[in-house]
Scaffold this motif. Sequence first.
Motif, PDB file in Angstrom:
ATOM      1  N   ILE A 154       0.843  -1.194   0.000  1.00 50.47           N
ATOM      2  CA  ILE A 154       0.000   0.000   0.000  1.00 50.47           C
ATOM      3  C   ILE A 154       0.881   1.248   0.000  1.00 50.47           C
ATOM      4  O   ILE A 154       1.732   1.424   0.868  1.00 50.47           O
ATOM      5  CB  ILE A 154      -0.936   0.013   1.228  1.00 50.47           C
ATOM      6  CG1 ILE A 154      -1.838  -1.221   1.216  1.00 50.47           C
ATOM      7  CG2 ILE A 154      -1.764   1.299   1.266  1.00 50.47           C
ATOM      8  CD1 ILE A 154      -2.626  -1.411   2.495  1.00 50.47           C
ATOM      9  N   SER A 155       0.670   2.096  -0.992  1.00 54.90           N
ATOM     10  CA  SER A 155       1.318   3.409  -1.022  1.00 54.90           C
ATOM     11  C   SER A 155       0.307   4.412  -0.481  1.00 54.90           C
ATOM     12  O   SER A 155      -0.718   4.682  -1.109  1.00 54.90           O
ATOM     13  CB  SER A 155       1.728   3.779  -2.449  1.00 54.90           C
ATOM     14  OG  SER A 155       2.326   5.059  -2.485  1.00 54.90           O
ATOM     15  N   GLN A 156       0.595   4.961   0.677  1.00 50.56           N
ATOM     16  CA  GLN A 156      -0.374   5.767   1.415  1.00 50.56           C
ATOM     17  C   GLN A 156       0.204   7.131   1.750  1.00 50.56           C
ATOM     18  O   GLN A 156       1.377   7.242   2.099  1.00 50.56           O
ATOM     19  CB  GLN A 156      -0.745   5.040   2.707  1.00 50.56           C
ATOM     20  CG  GLN A 156      -1.670   5.809   3.639  1.00 50.56           C
ATOM     21  CD  GLN A 156      -1.895   5.057   4.923  1.00 50.56           C
ATOM     22  OE1 GLN A 156      -2.548   4.023   4.941  1.00 50.56           O
ATOM     23  NE2 GLN A 156      -1.340   5.563   6.027  1.00 50.56           N
ATOM     24  N   HIS A 170      -4.724   8.423   3.065  1.00 53.78           N
ATOM     25  CA  HIS A 170      -5.195   8.350   1.688  1.00 53.78           C
ATOM     26  C   HIS A 170      -4.388   7.303   0.920  1.00 53.78           C
ATOM     27  O   HIS A 170      -3.159   7.424   0.798  1.00 53.78           O
ATOM     28  CB  HIS A 170      -5.025   9.693   0.969  1.00 53.78           C
ATOM     29  CG  HIS A 170      -5.839  10.800   1.541  1.00 53.78           C
ATOM     30  ND1 HIS A 170      -5.707  12.114   1.118  1.00 53.78           N
ATOM     31  CD2 HIS A 170      -6.805  10.823   2.494  1.00 53.78           C
ATOM     32  CE1 HIS A 170      -6.545  12.882   1.795  1.00 53.78           C
ATOM     33  NE2 HIS A 170      -7.227  12.113   2.632  1.00 53.78           N
ATOM     34  N   TRP A 171      -5.044   6.308   0.379  1.00 50.97           N
ATOM     35  CA  TRP A 171      -4.397   5.366  -0.530  1.00 50.97           C
ATOM     36  C   TRP A 171      -4.127   6.043  -1.871  1.00 50.97           C
ATOM     37  O   TRP A 171      -4.823   6.983  -2.270  1.00 50.97           O
ATOM     38  CB  TRP A 171      -5.321   4.189  -0.811  1.00 50.97           C
ATOM     39  CG  TRP A 171      -5.340   3.105   0.204  1.00 50.97           C
ATOM     40  CD1 TRP A 171      -5.122   3.209   1.547  1.00 50.97           C
ATOM     41  CD2 TRP A 171      -5.633   1.729  -0.047  1.00 50.97           C
ATOM     42  NE1 TRP A 171      -5.260   1.983   2.146  1.00 50.97           N
ATOM     43  CE2 TRP A 171      -5.570   1.054   1.194  1.00 50.97           C
ATOM     44  CE3 TRP A 171      -5.941   1.008  -1.192  1.00 50.97           C
ATOM     45  CZ2 TRP A 171      -5.811  -0.311   1.310  1.00 50.97           C
ATOM     46  CZ3 TRP A 171      -6.189  -0.346  -1.081  1.00 50.97           C
ATOM     47  CH2 TRP A 171      -6.122  -0.999   0.154  1.00 50.97           C
ATOM     48  N   LYS A 172      -3.140   5.532  -2.595  1.00 48.65           N
ATOM     49  CA  LYS A 172      -2.992   5.904  -3.996  1.00 48.65           C
ATOM     50  C   LYS A 172      -4.251   5.469  -4.736  1.00 48.65           C
ATOM     51  O   LYS A 172      -4.762   4.359  -4.546  1.00 48.65           O
ATOM     52  CB  LYS A 172      -1.765   5.227  -4.592  1.00 48.65           C
ATOM     53  CG  LYS A 172      -1.417   5.686  -5.997  1.00 48.65           C
ATOM     54  CD  LYS A 172      -0.127   5.049  -6.479  1.00 48.65           C
ATOM     55  CE  LYS A 172       0.276   5.586  -7.838  1.00 48.65           C
ATOM     56  NZ  LYS A 172       1.553   4.967  -8.322  1.00 48.65           N
ATOM     57  N   SER A 173      -4.771   6.329  -5.612  1.00 53.77           N
ATOM     58  CA  SER A 173      -6.048   6.050  -6.272  1.00 53.77           C
ATOM     59  C   SER A 173      -5.927   4.957  -7.316  1.00 53.77           C
ATOM     60  O   SER A 173      -6.775   4.065  -7.408  1.00 53.77           O
ATOM     61  CB  SER A 173      -6.594   7.312  -6.925  1.00 53.77           C
ATOM     62  OG  SER A 173      -6.810   8.314  -5.960  1.00 53.77           O
ATOM     63  N   ARG A 174      -4.869   5.028  -8.126  1.00 55.18           N
ATOM     64  CA  ARG A 174      -4.678   4.027  -9.174  1.00 55.18           C
ATOM     65  C   ARG A 174      -3.247   4.124  -9.687  1.00 55.18           C
ATOM     66  O   ARG A 174      -2.555   5.118  -9.447  1.00 55.18           O
ATOM     67  CB  ARG A 174      -5.653   4.197 -10.326  1.00 55.18           C
ATOM     68  CG  ARG A 174      -5.568   5.529 -11.029  1.00 55.18           C
ATOM     69  CD  ARG A 174      -6.163   5.489 -12.422  1.00 55.18           C
ATOM     70  NE  ARG A 174      -5.349   4.693 -13.321  1.00 55.18           N
ATOM     71  CZ  ARG A 174      -5.679   4.487 -14.610  1.00 55.18           C
ATOM     72  NH1 ARG A 174      -6.780   4.995 -15.121  1.00 55.18           N
ATOM     73  NH2 ARG A 174      -4.892   3.754 -15.386  1.00 55.18           N
TER      74      ARG A 174
END
Length: 373
Positions: A154-156, A170-174
Motif C-alpha cells: 500500500i502506497s499511502q 489516503h491510498w494511492k487512487s490508481r
Amino acid sequence: LAGTAAAVAAGKAAPANAAKGAGAAAHGGIDIHADGGYTTLPLVKDSIRIGVVQSRVRPVDAANPEPIKRENLAHMLELIENAQSWTRPSDILFFHEFPLTGFSYDWSRLDVNRLAIETPGPETEALGAAARKYGCYLVFGSYVNDRDWPGHVISQTTIIGPDGQIVDKHWKSRNIMGVHVAGTTPIELMTSTVYNCLDRYIELYGVDHVIPVTRTPIGNLCTSSVQREPELFRAMALKGGELILRTATGGFNPWDMQATAGYHRVWVAVCNNAVSPGNKFFEDAGSGGSAIYNEVGGVAAIATSGFEQLVATTMPIKEYRERHRQPDLAWPLYSPVYEKYVGRFKPSTLSKYLPPDLKDAARYLRDPKNTNW
C-alpha cells in the motif's frame, strides 16, 4: 482514511467529523452538494502558510531496513526543525512519496512488507511529536502495512494534525498501467490501489472514501501520487477540495500540475525528490521542480534547484473560500459518453491475487481475463 483518531488507530474508517453542509446524505453517501457549494469546517486562520519540503529519496536495505529507516526519519525531523525554526513557520509541511523507505524496482512484495511502516507506529509517533511542537500539519507518503490488508503493498499518504494525531490516510487512487518496462521486460506496479481493490475498499470504508477530501480548520485537503489523471482531480474539486497536495518520485510534468490548478480552480502543491545519492540512477535524475500553483495555474512558489530546499508561500484561504464554487460542468453533454466508456483494465483485480513481484504483476494484470480491450 477519514475518521477519529481512535478509529484510525484501529485500522477502520469512521464517520467524517461534523462539517457544514449535508452533501453526503443527499447524494447516496457521497459528500457532494447540488448547489455549487461544498462541505467545510470553520477556518481558524484567514491565511495559511504552505511549505513543500523537497528532500532526498534514499532506499533502505530491504534485508535490514531499520537502520536506514531510522536515519531517514531523523533527516525528516531535522528538515521539519529547519523549516519551522529558521524560516517563517508553515501551517502545512508536505513531503514527497517515500521519505522514510525510499523506493526500488528491485523489491519484491515480501521486501516491501518487511520495510513498510505502520500507521500509527514509531515513525508517526515521532512525526506527531514534531507536529505538536510546531503546531502544524505534516503530510508525507510511505509504503505501509495495514492489518486489514495482510500482504498488500500500500502506497499511502498520511496526514498528521497539529495535535500529533493521524487525521487521515489516503491510498494511492490508481497506477498508470500498460506502459512500464524494465529494459525489455514488461512490468507493472504491484501497489494495491483504490481502483484495483475497489470492491473490498468500498465494503470497508464506504463509497465516499473512494475520492477522499480531508476537511480541516485550515482548509479542505486532498492528496495524490497519480499523474495525468484529470478526471480524478475534477472529482476532488467537485467534492470541495481546495488544496491538492501531489507527490512525485523521479520527476513529473509541470504542465500537469498547472492544469490541475487552472482547470479546477484549486491550489496545487507538488513535492518531488531532491538530488538523491545511493539510488540506481544518476543523482540528479528527475530531481527538483517542487512548486505551489494558485487557483489560476500561476506559480506561487517554485524550487530554485534540484537540491534539498523548502518551497513555501501563503494561501489566502478565507478570501479564496468566500468566492470559490464547485467547477461548473455541462454534464448532460458528457455523461452519455462516460456512461458508455469501458476502461482497458478491470477494477478490483488485486482483491483476488497478490503478485509476488513486478514481473508477475505484468503477467497477471495484462492477462486477458483482467482486461476489457
